[in-house]
Write a protein that holds these residues in place. Structure first.
Motif, PDB file in Angstrom:
ATOM      1  N   SER A  24      11.465   9.599  -9.668  1.00 60.51           N
ATOM      2  CA  SER A  24      11.952  10.669 -10.532  1.00 60.51           C
ATOM      3  C   SER A  24      12.814  10.090 -11.641  1.00 60.51           C
ATOM      4  O   SER A  24      13.319   8.971 -11.539  1.00 60.51           O
ATOM      5  CB  SER A  24      12.766  11.691  -9.726  1.00 60.51           C
ATOM      6  N   ILE A  25      12.961  10.864 -12.708  1.00 62.10           N
ATOM      7  CA  ILE A  25      13.859  10.531 -13.807  1.00 62.10           C
ATOM      8  C   ILE A  25      15.144  11.325 -13.601  1.00 62.10           C
ATOM      9  O   ILE A  25      15.103  12.541 -13.399  1.00 62.10           O
ATOM     10  CB  ILE A  25      13.246  10.887 -15.174  1.00 62.10           C
ATOM     11  N   SER A  26      16.280  10.634 -13.655  1.00 66.26           N
ATOM     12  CA  SER A  26      17.575  11.296 -13.544  1.00 66.26           C
ATOM     13  C   SER A  26      18.139  11.486 -14.949  1.00 66.26           C
ATOM     14  O   SER A  26      18.443  10.524 -15.649  1.00 66.26           O
ATOM     15  CB  SER A  26      18.525  10.441 -12.703  1.00 66.26           C
ATOM     16  N   PHE A  27      18.257  12.748 -15.359  1.00 69.59           N
ATOM     17  CA  PHE A  27      18.693  13.113 -16.709  1.00 69.59           C
ATOM     18  C   PHE A  27      19.875  14.056 -16.561  1.00 69.59           C
ATOM     19  O   PHE A  27      19.718  15.257 -16.417  1.00 69.59           O
ATOM     20  CB  PHE A  27      17.526  13.764 -17.451  1.00 69.59           C
ATOM     21  N   LEU A  35      22.234  16.066 -14.574  1.00 66.25           N
ATOM     22  CA  LEU A  35      22.053  16.619 -13.239  1.00 66.25           C
ATOM     23  C   LEU A  35      20.619  17.082 -13.009  1.00 66.25           C
ATOM     24  O   LEU A  35      20.300  17.647 -11.969  1.00 66.25           O
ATOM     25  CB  LEU A  35      23.018  17.791 -13.022  1.00 66.25           C
ATOM     26  N   VAL A  36      19.753  16.834 -14.002  1.00 66.64           N
ATOM     27  CA  VAL A  36      18.348  17.236 -13.905  1.00 66.64           C
ATOM     28  C   VAL A  36      17.541  16.105 -13.287  1.00 66.64           C
ATOM     29  O   VAL A  36      17.718  14.935 -13.627  1.00 66.64           O
ATOM     30  CB  VAL A  36      17.786  17.593 -15.301  1.00 66.64           C
ATOM     31  N   ASN A  37      16.641  16.468 -12.379  1.00 68.27           N
ATOM     32  CA  ASN A  37      15.793  15.492 -11.713  1.00 68.27           C
ATOM     33  C   ASN A  37      14.334  15.823 -12.002  1.00 68.27           C
ATOM     34  O   ASN A  37      13.894  16.953 -11.782  1.00 68.27           O
ATOM     35  CB  ASN A  37      16.068  15.516 -10.198  1.00 68.27           C
ATOM     36  N   THR A  58      15.636   2.119  -4.984  1.00 66.89           N
ATOM     37  CA  THR A  58      15.755   3.530  -5.326  1.00 66.89           C
ATOM     38  C   THR A  58      14.446   3.964  -5.956  1.00 66.89           C
ATOM     39  O   THR A  58      13.666   3.140  -6.414  1.00 66.89           O
ATOM     40  CB  THR A  58      16.903   3.792  -6.325  1.00 66.89           C
ATOM     41  N   THR A 104      14.432   6.133  -8.488  1.00 65.33           N
ATOM     42  CA  THR A 104      14.950   6.897  -9.618  1.00 65.33           C
ATOM     43  C   THR A 104      15.038   6.039 -10.877  1.00 65.33           C
ATOM     44  O   THR A 104      15.469   4.888 -10.811  1.00 65.33           O
ATOM     45  CB  THR A 104      16.357   7.450  -9.303  1.00 65.33           C
ATOM     46  N   ASP A 151      17.179   5.964 -13.864  1.00 61.13           N
ATOM     47  CA  ASP A 151      18.462   6.548 -14.237  1.00 61.13           C
ATOM     48  C   ASP A 151      18.765   6.348 -15.719  1.00 61.13           C
ATOM     49  O   ASP A 151      18.983   5.218 -16.168  1.00 61.13           O
ATOM     50  CB  ASP A 151      19.587   5.919 -13.404  1.00 61.13           C
ATOM     51  N   TYR A 175       9.923  18.099 -17.863  1.00 58.56           N
ATOM     52  CA  TYR A 175       9.371  16.923 -18.560  1.00 58.56           C
ATOM     53  C   TYR A 175       9.228  17.243 -20.048  1.00 58.56           C
ATOM     54  O   TYR A 175       9.637  16.463 -20.908  1.00 58.56           O
ATOM     55  CB  TYR A 175       8.014  16.572 -17.948  1.00 58.56           C
ATOM     56  N   CYS A 230      17.741   3.178 -19.688  1.00 56.24           N
ATOM     57  CA  CYS A 230      17.692   3.495 -18.261  1.00 56.24           C
ATOM     58  C   CYS A 230      17.589   2.230 -17.417  1.00 56.24           C
ATOM     59  O   CYS A 230      17.254   1.149 -17.913  1.00 56.24           O
ATOM     60  CB  CYS A 230      16.513   4.422 -17.959  1.00 56.24           C
TER      61      CYS A 230
END
Length: 259
Positions: free
Chosen positions: A8-11, A13-15, A87, A89, A91, A122, A138
């Motif tokens: 996942s992409i951590s943006f 608090l958005v996942n 991980t 993620t 980030d 997205y 990231c």
């Protein structure tokens, strides 16, 4: 395409759950090492340099060679203790203007596809990157190693471009770069004219690596012929032009372009 990574992409608090695909194709033909006289395949073996005996995998360890020639032996637990924490993620920790990143840092592209339930978020990240005209810096972990990257928009897709860490780049000052060469105005003007004559909009579809295609043709031709094609004649090397006729070379280059 087959996904090479899921996470996942951590943006903030958005996942955003995503799949990652390689953004490149490898055009490569595998050639085996063989013995000339009987075409026997060559096998690589692990041999001790001291006694010449083959070493089985279970007796092999990794070691760091010290200046005195001795080794510091590292086992699996040693390597795991310093490996990047796994991980799933990507980030995002910062946003920057893409033009602020020199091209020498860019390394490898990946295509990011959202999971079905994450298509809207997205699209939100994509439009926000477009409007801000920025890219997301990231960090991510792949195959136990931590990497640095940027998230950027290319048409309708978000791409992850792996970039190099600063300490991976060599300093150009280590090479012998000329800095005190005098160039005449006439020479510079002629060089600029050549550049202007050869300037075109960049169209990557015009450029193709023909090596694989040429190699396949040559292999088929040689396989169909008992004797095989004759060895190509060695290329004649062009003699280096005298150093003092740079202007003549520039004039000849420009004339060749016009013809």
């Amino acid at each position: 395409m087959k996904a090479i990574w899921k996470g996942s992409i951590s943006f903030g608090l958005v996942n955003i759950p995503i799949k990652l695909y390689s953004g490149t194709n490898q055009h490569r033909i595998d050639l085996d090492m063989i013995r000339k006289k009987d075409q026997c395949p060559i096998q690589y073996v692990r041999v001790c340099k001291k006694d010449g005996k083959e070493v089985p995998w279970e007796d092999i360890a990794k070691g760091y060679r010290k200046e005195d020639g001795d080794y510091v032996v590292l086992d699996k637990s040693d390597l795991e203790s310093v490996a990047a924490e796994k991980t799933q993620t990507i980030d995002i920790f910062e946003f920057v203007k893409e033009e602020e990143i020199p091209s020498k840092y860019l390394e490898k592209p990946y295509i990011i596809e959202p999971e079905k339930q994450a298509q809207k978020v997205y699209a939100l990240l994509r439009e926000a990157l477009k409007k801000s005209e920025k890219v997301g810096l990231c960090k991510f972990v792949m195959r136990t190693a931590q990497h640095l990257g940027i998230l950027k928009v290319e048409e309708d897709a978000i791409l992850l471009i792996q970039i190099r860490f600063n300490d991976e780049l060599r300093d150009p000052e280590d090479a012998k770069i000329p800095t005190d060469i005098k160039i005449s105005k006439k020479e510079l003007d002629m060089a600029m004219t050549i550049i202007d004559q050869l300037t075109e909009p960049f169209d990557p579809s015009k450029y193709k690596d023909t090596y694989k295609e040429d190699l396949v043709k040559m292999i088929k031709k040689k396989a169909a012929s008992k004797s095989g094609p004759k060895e190509p004649a060695p290329r004649k090397r062009k003699k280096a032009a005298p150093k003092d006729d740079l202007l003549d070379q520039l004039k000849a280059s420009l004339a060749a372009i016009k013809n």
